[in-house]
Design an enzyme around this catalytic site. Sequence first.
Site, PDB file in Angstrom:
ATOM      1  N   ARG A 110       5.293 -17.047  23.522  1.00 17.38           N
ATOM      2  CA  ARG A 110       5.596 -17.791  22.286  1.00 17.38           C
ATOM      3  C   ARG A 110       6.335 -16.920  21.279  1.00 17.38           C
ATOM      4  O   ARG A 110       7.178 -17.421  20.526  1.00 17.38           O
ATOM      5  CB  ARG A 110       4.308 -18.337  21.679  1.00 17.38           C
ATOM      6  N   LYS A 149      -8.183 -34.583  33.516  1.00 15.21           N
ATOM      7  CA  LYS A 149      -8.639 -35.927  33.153  1.00 15.21           C
ATOM      8  C   LYS A 149      -7.520 -36.938  32.956  1.00 15.21           C
ATOM      9  O   LYS A 149      -6.471 -36.595  32.427  1.00 15.21           O
ATOM     10  CB  LYS A 149      -9.403 -35.848  31.830  1.00 15.21           C
ATOM     11  N   GLY A 173       0.376 -26.994  28.408  1.00 18.40           N
ATOM     12  CA  GLY A 173      -0.118 -25.632  28.490  1.00 18.40           C
ATOM     13  C   GLY A 173      -0.351 -25.142  29.902  1.00 18.40           C
ATOM     14  O   GLY A 173       0.195 -24.119  30.312  1.00 18.40           O
ATOM     15  N   GLY A 197       0.317 -30.243  23.507  1.00 19.65           N
ATOM     16  CA  GLY A 197       0.115 -31.536  22.854  1.00 19.65           C
ATOM     17  C   GLY A 197       1.397 -32.114  22.283  1.00 19.65           C
ATOM     18  O   GLY A 197       1.636 -33.318  22.359  1.00 19.65           O
TER      19      GLY A 197
END
Length: 395
Positions: free
Chosen positions: A35, A197, A353, A376
Amino acid sequence: MKYLNEFNFKGKKALIRVDFNVPLDKEYNITDDNRIQAALPTIKKILADGGSAILMSHLGRPKGGYEEKFSLKHLVKHLSNLLGIEVKFADDCIGASAVALAKDLKAGEVLLLENLRFYKEEEKGDEEFSKKLAALGDVYVNDAFGTAHRAHGSTTIVAKFFADKICGYLMQAEVENGNKVMSNPQKPFTAIMGGAKISDKILIIENLLDKVDNLIIGGGMAYTFMKAAGGQIGKSLVEEDRLELANELVQKAKEKGVKLLLPVDSIIADNFANDANSKEAKSMEIPEGWMGLDIGTEAIKEYSQVIENSKTILWNGPMGVFEMPNFAKGTIEVAKAVVKATENGGFSLIGGGDSAAAVNQLGFANDVSYVSTGGGALLELMEGKILPGVAALEN
Ligand code: AMP
């Protein structure tokens, strides 16, 4: 929208929101500086123009006050090495010390502010707090794609106090690559969804059903689909409250002519551990006491073929528990197929991620079209949402 290339920063103090939320070990060494690396081009352009840079970021999830382990001071040395100059540090992101250091900053110099989230006001998007941040610089640059889906003080609210608000190189690349996939994808378009999920990815899957030709499902979420279809899944991961939803998604895919692929076979284990006993089984016939931890040989073959024939690929989420070497094969083989498709002229976007981490960890980052730094934020972009951090640069 104003882009970095269109602006000359000579004599300007640029207040730059970067995403320096990097992992640190117990001795505060940076264990993955992707990053930071990703923000360097923007910082360097501003310095090369004859401007100065005031960097602000969050790190981790502090509870709203100073916490040593979340201090950005741990990044100063590494950032100084990367930029080849001595980066200054303000031990508060607002207040007298930050104001004084920002005021004294000369062309070519860089000042890093302390963690924004030491103030609760940051996440609340507090106006007064944002105004104090804004007072530190002449122009605002947002290069923090990873937090662009949050309407926080430094990502969104602060922009309203500037006449010049500019989209950084990383932010620009992220949004352009995201739009390339979602607005006008070359066909066949294949989305690969994995990870733990379904519930985290319902909106993106629903949005993708209107756009893709193939939707490949892997990872833990596959077993909810299997159970919903009447399969035996042993003690595999399952979301009991999403069984109906899984069937609805299968039905919707059918109606829209999307080929939805589930793993016909799996690598199953008797325990959630790398050294567990393991074997292959049909994903619909997993014995009691066993769980699916990776996609199997047949699934790899089928998925690879579909991927290699695609012209646009979006990948989010690993195919199995790739952190354990014995259950990483499915993710590795899918990554290889994505690389092949890219070599054949396809466009591949790796996001989220864990999928980005997998591709980096496996050494394939340079062999795909783009690896997003956003988790996200990328998911929300793919869901078709307007990101507040991007919208704030447009007004
Ligand atoms: P996500 O953050 O939703 O992309 O999920 C990533 C996580 O899902 C990784 O930590 C994987 O280890 C985990 N995962 C992938 N496949 C499985 C599986 N079959 N069973 C349990 N966890 C899984």
